[in-house]
Design a protein around this motif. Structure first.
Motif, mmCIF file in Angstrom:
data_model
loop_
_atom_site.group_PDB
_atom_site.id
_atom_site.type_symbol
_atom_site.label_atom_id
_atom_site.label_comp_id
_atom_site.label_asym_id
_atom_site.label_seq_id
_atom_site.Cartn_x
_atom_site.Cartn_y
_atom_site.Cartn_z
ATOM 1 N N ARG A 17 0.852 -1.199 0.000
ATOM 2 C CA ARG A 17 0.000 0.000 0.000
ATOM 3 C C ARG A 17 0.878 1.235 0.000
ATOM 4 N NH1 ARG A 17 -5.348 -0.058 3.392
ATOM 5 N NH2 ARG A 17 -4.942 2.115 3.038
ATOM 6 N N SER A 18 0.461 2.207 -0.776
ATOM 7 C CA SER A 18 1.213 3.460 -0.809
ATOM 8 C C SER A 18 0.720 4.365 0.314
ATOM 9 C CB SER A 18 1.035 4.152 -2.163
ATOM 10 O OG SER A 18 -0.325 4.431 -2.375
ATOM 11 N N THR A 27 -9.211 5.940 0.153
ATOM 12 C CA THR A 27 -9.761 4.636 0.506
ATOM 13 C C THR A 27 -8.862 3.551 -0.072
ATOM 14 O OG1 THR A 27 -11.099 4.470 -1.489
ATOM 15 C CG2 THR A 27 -12.113 5.579 0.420
ATOM 16 N N PRO A 28 -8.931 2.353 0.482
ATOM 17 C CA PRO A 28 -8.147 1.250 -0.093
ATOM 18 C C PRO A 28 -8.492 1.004 -1.566
ATOM 19 C CG PRO A 28 -8.910 0.655 2.085
ATOM 20 C CD PRO A 28 -9.572 1.964 1.734
ATOM 21 N N ALA A 29 -9.765 1.170 -1.938
ATOM 22 C CA ALA A 29 -10.161 0.974 -3.340
ATOM 23 C C ALA A 29 -9.506 2.017 -4.237
ATOM 24 C CB ALA A 29 -11.677 1.038 -3.477
ATOM 25 N N HIS A 30 -9.447 3.264 -3.767
ATOM 26 C CA HIS A 30 -8.798 4.334 -4.540
ATOM 27 C C HIS A 30 -7.317 4.007 -4.722
ATOM 28 C CE1 HIS A 30 -7.651 8.371 -5.856
ATOM 29 N NE2 HIS A 30 -6.656 8.267 -5.008
ATOM 30 N N GLU A 31 -6.671 3.630 -3.642
ATOM 31 C CA GLU A 31 -5.252 3.295 -3.715
ATOM 32 C C GLU A 31 -5.005 2.129 -4.662
ATOM 33 O OE1 GLU A 31 -3.456 2.782 0.094
ATOM 34 O OE2 GLU A 31 -4.186 4.711 0.823
ATOM 35 N N GLU A 32 -5.887 1.133 -4.633
ATOM 36 C CA GLU A 32 -5.740 -0.015 -5.532
ATOM 37 C C GLU A 32 -5.878 0.422 -6.993
ATOM 38 O OE1 GLU A 32 -7.819 -4.279 -6.655
ATOM 39 O OE2 GLU A 32 -8.565 -3.157 -4.940
ATOM 40 N N ARG A 35 -2.750 2.403 -8.000
ATOM 41 C CA ARG A 35 -1.616 1.479 -8.128
ATOM 42 C C ARG A 35 -1.740 0.653 -9.417
ATOM 43 N NH1 ARG A 35 -1.533 -0.025 -3.326
ATOM 44 N NH2 ARG A 35 -3.120 -1.634 -3.468
#
Length: 93
Positions: A17-18, A27-32, A35
């Motif tokens: 995770r960045s 959010t984790p979804a945004h980061e995914e 990425r």
């Protein structure tokens, strides 16, 4: 003139995770999503560099045969410039 796009059929890959930037919450979804796009683009750039001088193409250029007439007046947005202008507007207020 026909509209062209570079198309790459890469696979998603997991990674660390960045960290978030400044006070923004992602959010984790945004980061995914960020990425995935970043990693896919890195693959496209690597493939473009490696195929120079090669006959076999890993990356194809997609050209629409019949471009959408409603997009005829579309002008790309410089996201970096837009972000700078928004930051300057925020400082003024």
């Amino acid at each position: 003139s026909p509209v062209s796009r570079v198309v790459y059929n890469g696979k998603r890959s997991g990674g660390p995770r960045s960290p978030g930037a400044g006070s923004e919450i992602f959010t984790p979804a945004h980061e995914e999503n960020v990425r995935f796009i970043y990693e896919a683009w890195q693959c496209v750039e690597r493939d473009l560099r490696s195929q120079m001088g090669s006959e076999r193409s890993l990356v194809e250029e997609y050209v629409e045969k019949m471009p959408n007439p409603s997009l005829k007046a579309f002008k790309p947005v410089d996201l970096g410039d837009l972000k700078r202008r928004n930051a300057q507007d925020a400082k003024k207020s």
